[in-house]
Design an enzyme around this catalytic site. Sequence first.
Site, PDB file in Angstrom:
ATOM      1  N   HIS A  57       0.865  -1.186   0.000  1.00  0.00           N
ATOM      2  CA  HIS A  57       0.000   0.000   0.000  1.00  0.00           C
ATOM      3  C   HIS A  57       0.898   1.232   0.000  1.00  0.00           C
ATOM      4  O   HIS A  57       1.527   1.538   1.013  1.00  0.00           O
ATOM      5  CB  HIS A  57      -0.914  -0.009   1.231  1.00  0.00           C
ATOM      6  N   LEU A  58       0.971   1.899  -1.153  1.00  0.00           N
ATOM      7  CA  LEU A  58       1.815   3.103  -1.263  1.00  0.00           C
ATOM      8  C   LEU A  58       1.041   4.369  -0.901  1.00  0.00           C
ATOM      9  O   LEU A  58       1.619   5.448  -0.820  1.00  0.00           O
ATOM     10  CB  LEU A  58       2.417   3.221  -2.669  1.00  0.00           C
ATOM     11  N   HIS A 174      -8.970 -10.325  -1.273  1.00  0.00           N
ATOM     12  CA  HIS A 174      -8.913 -10.087   0.173  1.00  0.00           C
ATOM     13  C   HIS A 174     -10.083 -10.879   0.755  1.00  0.00           C
ATOM     14  O   HIS A 174     -11.235 -10.449   0.666  1.00  0.00           O
ATOM     15  CB  HIS A 174      -9.050  -8.580   0.422  1.00  0.00           C
ATOM     16  N   HIS A 227      -2.644 -12.476   1.351  1.00  0.00           N
ATOM     17  CA  HIS A 227      -2.326 -12.581   2.785  1.00  0.00           C
ATOM     18  C   HIS A 227      -3.070 -13.700   3.537  1.00  0.00           C
ATOM     19  O   HIS A 227      -3.805 -13.442   4.485  1.00  0.00           O
ATOM     20  CB  HIS A 227      -2.520 -11.235   3.497  1.00  0.00           C
ATOM     21  N   ASN A 273      -4.963  -7.100   9.435  1.00  0.00           N
ATOM     22  CA  ASN A 273      -6.108  -7.839   8.908  1.00  0.00           C
ATOM     23  C   ASN A 273      -5.682  -8.597   7.655  1.00  0.00           C
ATOM     24  O   ASN A 273      -5.246  -7.966   6.702  1.00  0.00           O
ATOM     25  CB  ASN A 273      -7.237  -6.861   8.559  1.00  0.00           C
ATOM     26  N   ASP A 300       2.215  -7.066   2.518  1.00  0.00           N
ATOM     27  CA  ASP A 300       1.021  -6.306   2.918  1.00  0.00           C
ATOM     28  C   ASP A 300       1.448  -5.037   3.675  1.00  0.00           C
ATOM     29  O   ASP A 300       0.831  -4.647   4.666  1.00  0.00           O
ATOM     30  CB  ASP A 300       0.066  -7.168   3.754  1.00  0.00           C
ATOM     31  N   PHE A 318      -6.113  -1.325  11.118  1.00  0.00           N
ATOM     32  CA  PHE A 318      -5.370  -2.558  10.839  1.00  0.00           C
ATOM     33  C   PHE A 318      -4.154  -2.226   9.973  1.00  0.00           C
ATOM     34  O   PHE A 318      -4.244  -1.388   9.074  1.00  0.00           O
ATOM     35  CB  PHE A 318      -6.251  -3.537  10.055  1.00  0.00           C
TER      36      PHE A 318
HETATM   37 ZN    ZN Z   1      -6.147  -7.132   2.256  1.00  0.00          ZN
END
Ligand code: ZN
Length: 437
Positions: A57-58, A174, A227, A273, A300, A318
Amino acid sequence: MSHVTVIRNARHWKTGEPIDLAFQRGVILEGAPASADVTVDAGGAILSPGLVDLHVHLREPGQGSRETIETGTRAAAAGGFTAVACMPNTEPVVDNIAWVEWVRTRARAMASCRVLPIAAVTIGQKGERLTEMIALKQAGAVALSDDGHPIVSAATMRHALEYACHAGLPIVCHEEDPALKGDGHMNEGTLATRLGIRGIPAAAESVMVRRDVELAELTGGRVHLAHLSCSASFEGLREAKRRGLAVTGETCPHYWMLTEDAVAERGTAAKMNPPLRTERDRAATIAAIQDGTIDCLATDHAPHGEDDKRQPFEMAPFGIVGLETALALTITGLVRAGHVTLPWALQLWTEGPRRVFHLPEVRLAAGFPADLTLIDAEREWVVDPEAFHSKGRSTPFAGMRVTGRALATWCAGELTHADPSLPIAGRRSEREGAALA
Ligand SMILES: [Zn+2]
């Protein structure tokens, strides 16, 4: 400028054999010349294809206070990564070609590694209308995901897989049943009860894994399970592979390093999460890595502001950062712990992710891109979040003594990270405007 860089006295990541390797204009050369513009003495360190993280996640566009393409990819380079795939759950959501192009343009100007945009499956990640998947692929999206959210409707997921199959893209899932997750904040069980925190059962993840395995079979679409954290999910992925379906899966370092006990010790720094699970799930994570059920590892990497993470447990978001600890946690928790060999662990960060997203291959051979990571697999260090390049500081591994570090990283032949201890003679690679995106 097109100077030649040569790396001497390295060891091949697969065979352990001594290797000298040279590259020019971002491409590996045949053999190593006697003299070069830049000479690196690897001192017996491991030379590997550049690491790839399919799940980062940038935070750009829109959440630059948490992370930017610049800071996130600097963290990636420092961690040994030459490519990251970034999730579209930004503000706004990357759900159209204009935002995919924005990410790529920004990456070309600011990034220290290749940035591979993942576009949303549904408009606004609302789980309703599908995005223009074929156009998104043409704009440069490497996969589709509503990560951060599950796709709740099985019918929507079915149509999404049919369309994505047409576009030739995988859907990164997800997996979370929102009704089962409820308002949970950590793994459901006696510890959650004792701490007075509402729990999330493992089944919230695994029932959705089972559903999407069935939908992969129904549609012929490619499903990549993000994940994975629990024993039942690994069993679902294992069975999908036995059935010959186009289903792949990833897991993250925290799931083999830690259990839910870390919540009691580390508080919100251990809140992610899916949540940390039980010792049985941790063992199942390692078993799934050992037997090839897991196709690749991913971090993640999910940076948050410090104030956000300083809230009471149930109020805090999270997510933890992971790019700058992933390699060390892999060597410490998997290799040195005796679960897998170093080549096995490294292929899960190199060949594995490239295969899952159908990315160009990188081999230590002439003609391949000079996306390279030099690794000291013996180096001991202590995790200090204050030293991170990421804007995110929240990690349950702060203060932990770990082994293994990226000594240097080259992306398309450009030196994007170098440990101060590494002897480099000659001119350092200056930015040549090489297209990393
Ligand atoms: Zn996720």
